[in-house]
Motif scaffolding. Structure first.
Motif, mmCIF file in Angstrom:
data_model
loop_
_atom_site.group_PDB
_atom_site.id
_atom_site.type_symbol
_atom_site.label_atom_id
_atom_site.label_comp_id
_atom_site.label_asym_id
_atom_site.label_seq_id
_atom_site.Cartn_x
_atom_site.Cartn_y
_atom_site.Cartn_z
ATOM 1 N N ASN A 165 0.871 -1.178 0.000
ATOM 2 C CA ASN A 165 0.000 0.000 0.000
ATOM 3 C C ASN A 165 0.908 1.228 0.000
ATOM 4 N N VAL A 166 0.833 2.024 -1.047
ATOM 5 C CA VAL A 166 1.689 3.193 -1.176
ATOM 6 C C VAL A 166 0.816 4.423 -1.387
ATOM 7 N N GLY A 167 1.028 5.453 -0.564
ATOM 8 C CA GLY A 167 0.238 6.673 -0.681
ATOM 9 C C GLY A 167 1.066 7.905 -0.428
ATOM 10 N N GLN A 168 0.477 9.061 -0.738
ATOM 11 C CA GLN A 168 1.140 10.335 -0.496
ATOM 12 C C GLN A 168 0.542 11.041 0.714
ATOM 13 N N LYS A 169 -0.790 11.005 0.828
ATOM 14 C CA LYS A 169 -1.485 11.596 1.973
ATOM 15 C C LYS A 169 -2.534 10.593 2.447
ATOM 16 N N CYS A 170 -2.328 10.056 3.649
ATOM 17 C CA CYS A 170 -3.176 8.958 4.118
ATOM 18 C C CYS A 170 -3.724 9.256 5.504
ATOM 19 N N ARG A 171 -4.998 8.943 5.686
ATOM 20 C CA ARG A 171 -5.649 9.079 6.984
ATOM 21 C C ARG A 171 -6.456 7.806 7.239
ATOM 22 N N GLY A 172 -5.958 6.947 8.147
ATOM 23 C CA GLY A 172 -6.690 5.726 8.430
ATOM 24 C C GLY A 172 -5.777 4.545 8.684
ATOM 25 N N ILE A 173 -5.995 3.454 7.951
ATOM 26 C CA ILE A 173 -5.277 2.203 8.191
ATOM 27 C C ILE A 173 -4.745 1.638 6.881
ATOM 28 N N GLN A 174 -3.479 1.212 6.905
ATOM 29 C CA GLN A 174 -2.876 0.480 5.797
ATOM 30 C C GLN A 174 -2.535 -0.930 6.280
ATOM 31 N N ILE A 175 -2.931 -1.934 5.507
ATOM 32 C CA ILE A 175 -2.648 -3.320 5.869
ATOM 33 C C ILE A 175 -2.061 -4.033 4.659
ATOM 34 N N ASN A 179 3.948 -1.151 3.655
ATOM 35 C CA ASN A 179 3.097 0.036 3.715
ATOM 36 C C ASN A 179 3.962 1.294 3.754
ATOM 37 N N LYS A 180 3.602 2.272 2.929
ATOM 38 C CA LYS A 180 4.380 3.507 2.877
ATOM 39 C C LYS A 180 3.468 4.687 2.567
ATOM 40 N N CYS A 181 3.614 5.757 3.345
ATOM 41 C CA CYS A 181 2.889 6.996 3.079
ATOM 42 C C CYS A 181 3.669 8.157 3.679
ATOM 43 N N SER A 182 3.913 9.185 2.877
ATOM 44 C CA SER A 182 4.732 10.320 3.328
ATOM 45 C C SER A 182 4.014 11.156 4.379
ATOM 46 N N ASP A 183 2.764 11.531 4.101
ATOM 47 C CA ASP A 183 1.964 12.335 5.030
ATOM 48 C C ASP A 183 0.898 11.414 5.615
ATOM 49 N N PHE A 184 1.202 10.818 6.763
ATOM 50 C CA PHE A 184 0.367 9.740 7.289
ATOM 51 C C PHE A 184 -0.123 10.034 8.701
ATOM 52 N N ARG A 185 -1.417 9.735 8.910
ATOM 53 C CA ARG A 185 -1.984 9.739 10.254
ATOM 54 C C ARG A 185 -2.875 8.514 10.392
ATOM 55 N N GLY A 186 -2.505 7.639 11.311
ATOM 56 C CA GLY A 186 -3.262 6.425 11.499
ATOM 57 C C GLY A 186 -2.366 5.280 11.917
ATOM 58 N N ILE A 187 -2.718 4.065 11.461
ATOM 59 C CA ILE A 187 -1.994 2.851 11.846
ATOM 60 C C ILE A 187 -1.622 2.062 10.600
ATOM 61 N N TRP A 192 6.707 -4.455 6.793
ATOM 62 C CA TRP A 192 7.530 -3.252 6.924
ATOM 63 C C TRP A 192 6.664 -2.030 6.665
ATOM 64 N N ASN A 193 6.774 -1.030 7.553
ATOM 65 C CA ASN A 193 5.903 0.137 7.498
ATOM 66 C C ASN A 193 6.706 1.429 7.558
ATOM 67 N N GLU A 194 6.392 2.365 6.676
ATOM 68 C CA GLU A 194 7.097 3.645 6.639
ATOM 69 C C GLU A 194 6.087 4.792 6.606
ATOM 70 N N ASN A 195 6.337 5.807 7.431
ATOM 71 C CA ASN A 195 5.597 7.062 7.322
ATOM 72 C C ASN A 195 6.548 8.216 7.574
ATOM 73 N N GLY A 196 6.022 9.432 7.651
ATOM 74 C CA GLY A 196 6.879 10.601 7.769
ATOM 75 C C GLY A 196 7.634 10.710 9.082
ATOM 76 N N ARG A 197 7.296 9.903 10.073
ATOM 77 C CA ARG A 197 7.934 10.004 11.383
ATOM 78 C C ARG A 197 8.888 8.854 11.686
ATOM 79 N N ARG A 198 8.560 7.648 11.209
ATOM 80 C CA ARG A 198 9.413 6.508 11.575
ATOM 81 C C ARG A 198 9.206 5.348 10.615
#
Length: 216
Positions: A165-175, A179-187, A192-198
């Motif tokens: 699951n690859v996104g640019q702006k995500c709000r919610g859940i990736q399973i 999983n990768k999203c630059s601007d992410f809020r959720g779980i 392996w999981n990547e977002n803008g913080r960790r």
């Protein structure tokens, strides 16, 4: 004689204007079944059969119901990607990230069911794509499911795919496995999981506003 010529010209002009207005009204009239590409369809309350509308001549449509995509490319793309599989870090939408105005996108309120979606689309509801959204701006508000991978520029809800699951702006859940999203809020839940913080295995999260390089 001149009066007759002017009268005839006036009648022809009025006829052309009426025909143009009638065509415009007809294009706005909701259809039960329609196809894309199409120059004369804007609203569908039923089923839209879509193949691939060229970007230069794209006419956005509003669908209340079902969007069906039959582009055969969607059948061959997953095996090709698996055969030439790249490292997870290469999965990104950054290179072609150009925001498309909502009025220039298809709007599907209901279900989008496609082999592959190659038209800029806002889906409000359920999206099921074999090969997800390729070479197009995609927004989903609801749930997105794919047997291989999901690509979204904007996603609000749940995104589920075995591979990625690859996104640019995500709000919610990736399973998914990745999983990768630059601007992410959720779980994020996966191998392996990547977002803008960790970056973390198994489970990752973020619920704070992030600073991004692109205006969203």
């Amino acid at each position: 004689m001149k009066t007759r010529i002017l009268l005839i010209a006036g009648l022809l002009f009025n006829s052309l204007v009426y025909a143009s207005d009638s065509l415009k009204v007809d294009s706005l009239k909701p259809r039960l079944i329609a196809a894309s590409p199409s120059k004369n369809v804007r609203n569908v309350n039923g089923i839209l059969f879509k193949y691939y509308d060229e970007e230069d001549h794209f006419k956005p449509k509003k669908v209340n119901g079902l969007g069906l995509g039959f582009n055969i490319i969607g059948v061959f793309l997953p095996p090709l990607i698996l055969f030439t599989f790249q490292s997870p870090g290469s999965w990104s939408l950054d290179d072609d990230y150009v925001i498309v105005p909502r009025e220039k996108m298809n709007k599907i309120n209901g279900l989008q069911l496609s082999l592959i979606n190659m038209e800029p689309t806002v889906t409000n509801g359920l999206e099921i794509n074999v090969s997800s959204n390729i070479n197009t701006y995609a927004v989903t508000n609801g749930m997105s499911v794919s047997p291989f991978f999901n690509l979204h520029h904007e996603m609000k809800g749940i995104s589920v795919a075995p591979l990625a699951n690859v996104g640019q702006k995500c709000r919610g859940i990736q399973i998914g496995l990745y999983n990768k999203c630059s601007d992410f809020r959720g779980i994020q839940i996966g191998g392996w999981n990547e977002n803008g913080r960790r970056k973390l295995p198994l489970i990752n999260w973020n619920f704070k506003k992030q600073k991004t390089n692109k205006m969203l």
